[in-house]
Design a protein around this motif. Sequence first.
Motif, PDB file in Angstrom:
ATOM      1  N   GLU A  82       0.831  -1.208   0.000  1.00  0.00           N
ATOM      2  CA  GLU A  82       0.000   0.000   0.000  1.00  0.00           C
ATOM      3  C   GLU A  82       0.864   1.257   0.000  1.00  0.00           C
ATOM      4  O   GLU A  82       0.577   2.224  -0.691  1.00  0.00           O
ATOM      5  CB  GLU A  82      -0.955  -0.015   1.196  1.00  0.00           C
ATOM      6  CG  GLU A  82      -2.063  -1.032   1.036  1.00  0.00           C
ATOM      7  CD  GLU A  82      -2.913  -1.228   2.284  1.00  0.00           C
ATOM      8  OE1 GLU A  82      -2.544  -0.722   3.384  1.00  0.00           O
ATOM      9  OE2 GLU A  82      -3.953  -1.912   2.170  1.00  0.00           O
ATOM     10  N   LYS A  83       1.955   1.229   0.757  1.00  0.00           N
ATOM     11  CA  LYS A  83       2.872   2.373   0.770  1.00  0.00           C
ATOM     12  C   LYS A  83       3.570   2.534  -0.581  1.00  0.00           C
ATOM     13  O   LYS A  83       3.820   3.661  -1.014  1.00  0.00           O
ATOM     14  CB  LYS A  83       3.890   2.249   1.901  1.00  0.00           C
ATOM     15  CG  LYS A  83       3.260   2.482   3.258  1.00  0.00           C
ATOM     16  CD  LYS A  83       4.307   2.770   4.280  1.00  0.00           C
ATOM     17  CE  LYS A  83       3.760   3.472   5.472  1.00  0.00           C
ATOM     18  NZ  LYS A  83       3.169   4.768   5.245  1.00  0.00           N
ATOM     19  N   ASN A  84       3.888   1.413  -1.253  1.00  0.00           N
ATOM     20  CA  ASN A  84       4.481   1.511  -2.592  1.00  0.00           C
ATOM     21  C   ASN A  84       3.570   2.293  -3.531  1.00  0.00           C
ATOM     22  O   ASN A  84       4.037   3.005  -4.410  1.00  0.00           O
ATOM     23  CB  ASN A  84       4.741   0.127  -3.188  1.00  0.00           C
ATOM     24  CG  ASN A  84       6.065  -0.451  -2.783  1.00  0.00           C
ATOM     25  OD1 ASN A  84       6.921   0.217  -2.219  1.00  0.00           O
ATOM     26  ND2 ASN A  84       6.240  -1.732  -3.049  1.00  0.00           N
ATOM     27  N   SER A 125       1.295   4.635  -2.576  1.00  0.00           N
ATOM     28  CA  SER A 125       0.944   5.996  -2.187  1.00  0.00           C
ATOM     29  C   SER A 125       2.069   6.870  -1.642  1.00  0.00           C
ATOM     30  O   SER A 125       1.973   8.089  -1.721  1.00  0.00           O
ATOM     31  CB  SER A 125      -0.161   5.936  -1.123  1.00  0.00           C
ATOM     32  OG  SER A 125       0.306   5.263   0.033  1.00  0.00           O
ATOM     33  N   ASP A 126       3.122   6.277  -1.094  1.00  0.00           N
ATOM     34  CA  ASP A 126       4.057   7.079  -0.291  1.00  0.00           C
ATOM     35  C   ASP A 126       5.517   7.084  -0.742  1.00  0.00           C
ATOM     36  O   ASP A 126       6.325   7.749  -0.099  1.00  0.00           O
ATOM     37  CB  ASP A 126       4.057   6.566   1.161  1.00  0.00           C
ATOM     38  CG  ASP A 126       2.717   6.741   1.838  1.00  0.00           C
ATOM     39  OD1 ASP A 126       1.834   7.398   1.275  1.00  0.00           O
ATOM     40  OD2 ASP A 126       2.559   6.186   2.947  1.00  0.00           O
ATOM     41  N   THR A 127       5.870   6.354  -1.770  1.00  0.00           N
ATOM     42  CA  THR A 127       7.302   6.170  -2.020  1.00  0.00           C
ATOM     43  C   THR A 127       7.862   6.973  -3.188  1.00  0.00           C
ATOM     44  O   THR A 127       9.052   6.872  -3.479  1.00  0.00           O
ATOM     45  CB  THR A 127       7.621   4.682  -2.238  1.00  0.00           C
ATOM     46  OG1 THR A 127       6.812   4.191  -3.300  1.00  0.00           O
ATOM     47  CG2 THR A 127       7.384   3.878  -0.975  1.00  0.00           C
ATOM     48  N   ILE A 155      12.649   8.608   3.272  1.00  0.00           N
ATOM     49  CA  ILE A 155      11.612   7.591   3.510  1.00  0.00           C
ATOM     50  C   ILE A 155      12.110   6.536   4.490  1.00  0.00           C
ATOM     51  O   ILE A 155      11.402   6.154   5.424  1.00  0.00           O
ATOM     52  CB  ILE A 155      11.150   6.951   2.186  1.00  0.00           C
ATOM     53  CG1 ILE A 155      10.374   7.969   1.356  1.00  0.00           C
ATOM     54  CG2 ILE A 155      10.302   5.710   2.447  1.00  0.00           C
ATOM     55  CD1 ILE A 155      10.045   7.503  -0.061  1.00  0.00           C
ATOM     56  N   GLU A 202      12.227   7.833   8.030  1.00  0.00           N
ATOM     57  CA  GLU A 202      10.890   8.051   8.598  1.00  0.00           C
ATOM     58  C   GLU A 202      10.174   6.751   8.942  1.00  0.00           C
ATOM     59  O   GLU A 202       9.378   6.714   9.863  1.00  0.00           O
ATOM     60  CB  GLU A 202      10.026   8.861   7.626  1.00  0.00           C
ATOM     61  CG  GLU A 202      10.443  10.305   7.506  1.00  0.00           C
ATOM     62  CD  GLU A 202       9.674  11.066   6.438  1.00  0.00           C
ATOM     63  OE1 GLU A 202       8.839  10.457   5.725  1.00  0.00           O
ATOM     64  OE2 GLU A 202       9.925  12.272   6.294  1.00  0.00           O
ATOM     65  N   ILE A 203      10.438   5.675   8.208  1.00  0.00           N
ATOM     66  CA  ILE A 203       9.651   4.454   8.355  1.00  0.00           C
ATOM     67  C   ILE A 203      10.319   3.376   9.200  1.00  0.00           C
ATOM     68  O   ILE A 203       9.635   2.491   9.716  1.00  0.00           O
ATOM     69  CB  ILE A 203       9.268   3.880   6.961  1.00  0.00           C
ATOM     70  CG1 ILE A 203       8.163   2.826   7.073  1.00  0.00           C
ATOM     71  CG2 ILE A 203      10.454   3.256   6.267  1.00  0.00           C
ATOM     72  CD1 ILE A 203       6.803   3.380   7.055  1.00  0.00           C
TER      73      ILE A 203
END
Length: 153
Positions: free
Chosen positions: A95-97, A99-101, A139, A142-143
């Motif tokens: 899901e992060k791939n 929306s967030d990466t 990233i 932060e993760i």
Amino acid sequence: MVQTIPNDESTSQVETNASSNLVEVIETVIDSLDSDQTAMVNRSEEEHVWKFKYGTVEVFVQLTGLLEEDTLTVWAGVLKLPAKDEPKLMRHLLEKNWSDTLEARFGIVNNEVVVVTNRSIADLSPSELSRAITIVATIADEIDEPLVAEFGI
């Protein structure tokens, strides 16, 4: 049709200048991100690999060579595997791939979740290079702690 340009002295000089500029840009970006002065580099005739600390993660930058078909890869480990509830972890990362990466992505290498980006160095601009290193470092930093807190063993 691809035209081959003879490898004369002027062509070699242009390639040498472009490649040394690429190395300089990488080192400048790393210097700007590496506040603790931890950066190390391993150079061979074929490749360069840099390692530096950014926040709580180690970031690696690999340049496989200095020709257009060579690649730049930037990665940082964020979680050792095995982990708790790996199906939930994998869904979370996928899901992060999405929306967030940005240009980076999550992957797995050597039993470790990493943030990674790579591309050929053909037409790689200094701003793209800087962005690639900065995105992965940011990233990952932060993760990593939230992932370890939720999924670490």
